[in-house]
Write an enzyme that holds these catalytic residues in place. Structure first.
Site, short mmCIF file in Angstrom:
data_model
loop_
_atom_site.label_atom_id
_atom_site.label_comp_id
_atom_site.label_asym_id
_atom_site.label_seq_id
_atom_site.Cartn_x
_atom_site.Cartn_y
_atom_site.Cartn_z
N CYS A 14 -2.03 2.53 -2.55
CA CYS A 14 -3.27 2.12 -1.89
C CYS A 14 -3.18 0.64 -1.53
CB CYS A 14 -4.44 2.37 -2.83
SG CYS A 14 -5.98 1.66 -2.28
N CYS A 15 -3.49 0.33 -0.29
CA CYS A 15 -3.59 -1.07 0.13
C CYS A 15 -4.82 -1.19 1.02
CB CYS A 15 -2.32 -1.53 0.83
SG CYS A 15 -2.02 -0.77 2.43
N ALA A 16 -4.99 -2.32 1.63
CA ALA A 16 -6.20 -2.55 2.42
C ALA A 16 -6.35 -1.52 3.54
CB ALA A 16 -6.21 -3.96 2.98
N GLY A 18 -3.49 0.79 4.36
CA GLY A 18 -2.47 1.83 4.26
C GLY A 18 -1.20 1.51 5.01
N ALA A 46 -7.71 1.77 1.19
CA ALA A 46 -8.61 1.86 0.03
C ALA A 46 -9.76 2.83 0.24
CB ALA A 46 -9.14 0.47 -0.30
#
Length: 108
Positions: A14-16, A18, A46
């Protein structure tokens, strides 16, 4: 070792948005292949974690979403969620991040 009992290890990153984790996904897949471990590794933003958590064994959070750790863990349907080490993330060290995920699965 719990993860060895799982036929395919499913790791959700998961990142800001994707996108920044896509290179890390590739490097982790390469590391898993070298170890002979069958994996499904994918990345989402996220806001999408809740929709994908039921398909994962573990969720790894990029450093840029550290501030969302509690809310993501609350929305993860019981799937454990952990922060990726900032240095490993910055170096895009797929081998280290894969090892981290496997070690965390052993603890569950």
């Amino acid at each position: 070792m719990r993860w060895r009992k799982i036929k395919m290890i499913r790791i959700l990153l998961c990142c800001a948005g994707g996108m920044s984790t896509s290179l890390l996904v590739t490097k982790m897949e390469q590391a898993a292949q070298e170890k002979g471990i069958e994996t499904k590794i994918w990345a989402v933003g996220a806001t999408e974690v809740k929709n994908h958590s039921q398909d994962a064994d573990v969720i790894l959070l990029g450093p840029q979403v550290r501030y969302l750790e509690k809310s993501i863990a609350d929305d993860a349907n019981g799937v454990p969620a952990y922060l990726i080490d900032m240095r490993d993330y910055g170096k895009m060290d797929g081998k280290a991040v894969l090892t981290f995920a496997l070690n965390k699965l052993q603890e569950v």
